[in-house]
Design a protein around this motif. Structure first.
Motif, mmCIF file in Angstrom:
data_model
loop_
_atom_site.group_PDB
_atom_site.id
_atom_site.type_symbol
_atom_site.label_atom_id
_atom_site.label_comp_id
_atom_site.label_asym_id
_atom_site.label_seq_id
_atom_site.Cartn_x
_atom_site.Cartn_y
_atom_site.Cartn_z
ATOM 1 N N SER A 132 -11.299 8.901 -7.734
ATOM 2 C CA SER A 132 -9.942 8.580 -8.163
ATOM 3 C C SER A 132 -8.976 9.698 -7.779
ATOM 4 O O SER A 132 -8.964 10.767 -8.409
ATOM 5 N N PHE A 133 -8.173 9.453 -6.748
ATOM 6 C CA PHE A 133 -7.135 10.413 -6.392
ATOM 7 C C PHE A 133 -6.091 10.462 -7.503
ATOM 8 O O PHE A 133 -5.790 9.453 -8.148
ATOM 9 N N ASP A 134 -5.529 11.646 -7.714
ATOM 10 C CA ASP A 134 -4.444 11.751 -8.690
ATOM 11 C C ASP A 134 -3.207 11.003 -8.214
ATOM 12 O O ASP A 134 -2.486 10.412 -9.018
ATOM 13 N N LEU A 135 -2.982 11.002 -6.896
ATOM 14 C CA LEU A 135 -1.832 10.310 -6.334
ATOM 15 C C LEU A 135 -2.165 9.818 -4.930
ATOM 16 O O LEU A 135 -2.743 10.557 -4.132
ATOM 17 N N VAL A 136 -1.804 8.566 -4.658
ATOM 18 C CA VAL A 136 -1.860 8.035 -3.305
ATOM 19 C C VAL A 136 -0.437 7.652 -2.909
ATOM 20 O O VAL A 136 0.218 6.863 -3.599
ATOM 21 N N LEU A 137 0.047 8.243 -1.825
ATOM 22 C CA LEU A 137 1.360 7.910 -1.290
ATOM 23 C C LEU A 137 1.210 6.835 -0.219
ATOM 24 O O LEU A 137 0.352 6.949 0.661
ATOM 25 N N LEU A 138 2.041 5.813 -0.295
ATOM 26 C CA LEU A 138 1.955 4.702 0.641
ATOM 27 C C LEU A 138 3.327 4.354 1.205
ATOM 28 O O LEU A 138 4.346 4.531 0.529
ATOM 29 N N GLY A 139 3.331 3.851 2.413
ATOM 30 C CA GLY A 139 4.516 3.266 2.996
ATOM 31 C C GLY A 139 4.305 1.770 3.149
ATOM 32 O O GLY A 139 3.279 1.222 2.719
ATOM 33 N N LEU A 140 5.255 1.111 3.769
ATOM 34 C CA LEU A 140 5.163 -0.336 3.981
ATOM 35 C C LEU A 140 5.688 -0.671 5.363
ATOM 36 O O LEU A 140 6.821 -0.325 5.705
ATOM 37 N N GLY A 141 4.851 -1.333 6.156
ATOM 38 C CA GLY A 141 5.282 -1.737 7.485
ATOM 39 C C GLY A 141 6.112 -3.004 7.462
ATOM 40 O O GLY A 141 6.092 -3.762 6.479
ATOM 41 N N ASP A 142 6.815 -3.257 8.541
ATOM 42 C CA ASP A 142 7.616 -4.482 8.651
ATOM 43 C C ASP A 142 6.753 -5.729 8.495
ATOM 44 O O ASP A 142 7.241 -6.781 8.078
ATOM 45 N N ASN A 143 5.469 -5.615 8.846
ATOM 46 C CA ASN A 143 4.546 -6.752 8.736
ATOM 47 C C ASN A 143 3.771 -6.737 7.417
ATOM 48 O O ASN A 143 2.735 -7.380 7.287
ATOM 49 N N SER A 144 4.256 -5.988 6.460
ATOM 50 C CA SER A 144 3.680 -5.923 5.105
ATOM 51 C C SER A 144 2.326 -5.210 5.047
ATOM 52 O O SER A 144 1.572 -5.379 4.089
ATOM 53 N N HIS A 145 2.011 -4.394 6.055
ATOM 54 C CA HIS A 145 0.787 -3.594 5.949
ATOM 55 C C HIS A 145 1.099 -2.297 5.204
ATOM 56 O O HIS A 145 2.255 -1.853 5.125
ATOM 57 N N THR A 146 0.045 -1.703 4.656
ATOM 58 C CA THR A 146 0.159 -0.381 4.056
ATOM 59 C C THR A 146 -1.113 0.382 4.367
ATOM 60 O O THR A 146 -2.169 -0.227 4.569
ATOM 61 N N ALA A 147 -1.034 1.744 4.396
ATOM 62 C CA ALA A 147 -2.123 2.531 4.982
ATOM 63 C C ALA A 147 -2.417 1.884 6.342
ATOM 64 O O ALA A 147 -1.487 1.595 7.094
ATOM 65 N N SER A 148 -3.706 1.623 6.671
ATOM 66 C CA SER A 148 -3.992 0.834 7.877
ATOM 67 C C SER A 148 -4.665 -0.471 7.486
ATOM 68 O O SER A 148 -5.620 -0.933 8.126
ATOM 69 N N LEU A 149 -4.150 -1.052 6.407
ATOM 70 C CA LEU A 149 -4.578 -2.379 5.983
ATOM 71 C C LEU A 149 -3.636 -3.391 6.636
ATOM 72 O O LEU A 149 -2.579 -3.724 6.103
ATOM 73 N N PHE A 150 -4.021 -3.839 7.823
ATOM 74 C CA PHE A 150 -3.162 -4.705 8.633
ATOM 75 C C PHE A 150 -3.508 -6.175 8.424
ATOM 76 O O PHE A 150 -4.648 -6.506 8.073
ATOM 77 N N PRO A 151 -2.525 -7.049 8.640
ATOM 78 C CA PRO A 151 -2.794 -8.484 8.482
ATOM 79 C C PRO A 151 -3.989 -8.951 9.309
ATOM 80 O O PRO A 151 -4.191 -8.509 10.437
#
Length: 242
Positions: A132-151
């Motif tokens: 369990s990380f204390d914090l995970v920072l994420l962004g959001l791609g135009d195609n709704s992916h985050t991290a490298s979780l792609f459609p």
């Protein structure tokens, strides 16, 4: 889930920097260390530069902070597209972070081996504790992916926390990513999203019916932790419920 909506990019970055400092200091006070998984891209680069600035540089005991990466491109650490290199220039070098506190993905290995090695390093770091990380920072791609979780990628169907290699067919490249079950173990998850170009994706993820294949960021639902979105008005423009 909590939405934090600000007037502009600068206010968003300042609010998330303060949030980062608060979460870090709470973790350090409670257990003597703070673990964070960083996001790549241009938006977090500005956050890291702010954290390394005189405004925030003295606000955290940086020698007690341990840095991981939510995802990484399958490129050498010296490559301009490397998330590690970006964070090194924007955050680690200015703050004189001890390299022993930084856990980059070993991209000298083939993607599958790099993912497995990174997963093992994370398990070893947490030892007998929850992953369990204390914090995970994420962004959001135009195609709704985050991290490298792609459609439409197999990693979207993972059920066990771990690290996976992801092949992007359209780009013919590999990435290495924390999967959603591992991200969802975190105590705190923060999305950093700003600009009108993100408004449609924000709407899809937060207000459309669940469709993880189309909108992978919908997978991010912490098990026991909290999730906060840091948005500007432009990125939140299409939300009906603010």
């Amino acid at each position: 889930m909590k939405l934090n909506i600000f007037n502009n990019e600068g206010e968003v970055l300042d609010a998330l920097a303060q949030y980062f400092v608060n979460v870090a200091n709470e973790a350090i006070a409670a257990k003597g260390k703070f673990s964070v998984a960083l996001s790549g891209g241009n938006s977090p680069k500005k956050l890291y530069e702010l954290l390394a600035s005189t405004t925030y540089a003295d606000s955290v005991a940086w020698d007690k902070v341990y840095f991981f990466f939510g995802d990484e491109r399958n490129v050498p650490q010296t490559d301009k597209d490397s998330n590690y290199l970006m964070a090194k220039k924007a955050l680690f070098d200015p703050l004189l972070i001890d390299p022993a506190n930084v856990y980059p993905v070993d991209t000298t290995l083939n993607p599958a081996d790099a993912a497995k090695k990174y997963e093992n390093e994370i398990v070893e770091f947490f030892d007998e504790e929850e992953l369990s990380f204390d914090l995970v920072l994420l962004g959001l791609g135009d195609n709704s992916h985050t991290a490298s979780l792609f459609p439409f990628t197999p990693v979207l169907h993972d059920r066990i926390p771990g690290v996976k290699e992801v092949f992007l067919q359209d780009q013919q490249v590999y990435r290495i990513t924390l999967n959603a079950p591992l991200i969802n173990e975190a105590s705190h998850i923060a999305f950093l999203v700003y600009g009108e170009g993100k408004a449609i994706a924000v709407h899809h993820v937060l207000e459309d019916d669940e469709d993880i294949e189309e909108y992978p960021a919908q997978l991010i639902e912490p098990i026991v932790g909290e999730i906060e979105w840091f948005l500007d008005e432009a990125a939140a423009a299409m939300l009906k419920d603010k």
